[in-house]
Design an enzyme around this catalytic site. Structure first.
Site, PDB file in Angstrom:
ATOM      1  N   GLU A   1     -22.675 108.234  41.153  1.00 40.16           N
ATOM      2  CA  GLU A   1     -21.750 108.741  40.145  1.00 40.16           C
ATOM      3  C   GLU A   1     -20.402 109.146  40.739  1.00 40.16           C
ATOM      4  O   GLU A   1     -19.585 109.782  40.071  1.00 40.16           O
ATOM      5  CB  GLU A   1     -22.385 109.912  39.383  1.00 40.16           C
ATOM      6  CG  GLU A   1     -23.558 109.453  38.522  1.00 40.16           C
ATOM      7  CD  GLU A   1     -24.163 110.554  37.670  1.00 40.16           C
ATOM      8  OE1 GLU A   1     -23.844 111.754  37.890  1.00 40.16           O
ATOM      9  OE2 GLU A   1     -24.964 110.217  36.781  1.00 40.16           O
TER      10      GLU A   1
ATOM     11  N   GLY B   1     -34.980  98.704  37.400  1.00 46.39           N
ATOM     12  CA  GLY B   1     -35.276  97.485  36.663  1.00 46.39           C
ATOM     13  C   GLY B   1     -36.723  97.039  36.761  1.00 46.39           C
ATOM     14  O   GLY B   1     -37.066  95.949  36.324  1.00 46.39           O
TER      15      GLY B   1
ATOM     16  N   TYR C   1     -30.418 103.474  27.310  1.00 49.84           N
ATOM     17  CA  TYR C   1     -30.576 104.419  26.206  1.00 49.84           C
ATOM     18  C   TYR C   1     -30.406 103.735  24.852  1.00 49.84           C
ATOM     19  O   TYR C   1     -31.025 104.141  23.863  1.00 49.84           O
ATOM     20  CB  TYR C   1     -29.606 105.592  26.351  1.00 49.84           C
ATOM     21  CG  TYR C   1     -29.869 106.424  27.586  1.00 49.84           C
ATOM     22  CD1 TYR C   1     -31.159 106.873  27.888  1.00 49.84           C
ATOM     23  CD2 TYR C   1     -28.852 106.761  28.460  1.00 49.84           C
ATOM     24  CE1 TYR C   1     -31.416 107.628  29.010  1.00 49.84           C
ATOM     25  CE2 TYR C   1     -29.094 107.529  29.589  1.00 49.84           C
ATOM     26  CZ  TYR C   1     -30.384 107.956  29.864  1.00 49.84           C
ATOM     27  OH  TYR C   1     -30.631 108.707  30.981  1.00 49.84           O
TER      28      TYR C   1
ATOM     29  N   GLY D   1     -39.353  99.124  35.633  1.00 50.38           N
ATOM     30  CA  GLY D   1     -40.161  99.826  34.647  1.00 50.38           C
ATOM     31  C   GLY D   1     -40.351 101.313  34.872  1.00 50.38           C
ATOM     32  O   GLY D   1     -40.862 102.001  33.993  1.00 50.38           O
TER      33      GLY D   1
END
Length: 167
Positions: free
Chosen positions: A37, A103, A141, A105
């Site tokens: 971030e 990626g 999301y 799961g």
């Protein structure tokens, strides 16, 4: 909650409630997220503070960890947020999966576990923040049809700012 095998097509991922001895690894993942971030300098919490906040006399957070071969690859940390408009809500502070396992799961399993927790505890909803440039997270999301709100600005004061304020 004991370790629950949650398998997908690629990995044997186990979810369980975080324990005090997990805190060092969880902080490693927090640092990884902060680097992603573009704000690594913002992580100032110490391991002792982190452990105390989760496992001390007055714990304020709970987390679920995702493991592969007994190695923590991700976690979801939440606390209870109270809204005067909505009541008790689960506030997702961090959902982190280490880069090598994204990626596959684990994020979905962790998020689904949070939804289950919110249902079991009777919360009136769930909320979190996502950076507007974090397209992979936004896409994740959106699969849940999450509402992304515009128009709100984040505000904060640091410990130093609070301590320097003359009452």
């Amino acid at each position: 909650m004991t370790s629950e095998p949650m398998t997908n097509d690629q990995l044997d991922i186990h979810l369980r409630v975080a324990r005090r001895e997990d805190c060092s690894r969880l902080l490693d993942l927090v640092h990884e997220l902060a680097l992603y971030e573009k704000a690594p300098q913002e992580v100032t919490v110490t391991l002792q503070e982190f452990e105390e906040a989760g496992f001390g006399n007055k714990p304020v957070w709970k987390a679920f960890v995702a493991e592969v071969d007994n190695f923590i690859i991700g976690f979801a940390l939440y606390y209870i947020r109270y809204s005067t408009w909505k009541g008790q809500r689960l506030y997702l502070e961090d959902l982190i999966v280490t880069e090598a396992f994204r990626g596959k799961g684990a994020g979905k399993l962790l998020f689904n576990r949070l939804l289950q927790e919110a249902q079991e505890l009777g919360f009136n909803g769930m909320s979190w923040q996502v950076l507007d440039w974090n397209e992979p997270a936004i896409n994740f999301y959106n699969k849940y049809e999450a509402g992304l709100e515009a128009g709100w600005l984040n505000a904060s004061l640091s410990k130093e700012q609070i301590n320097n304020y003359k009452l």
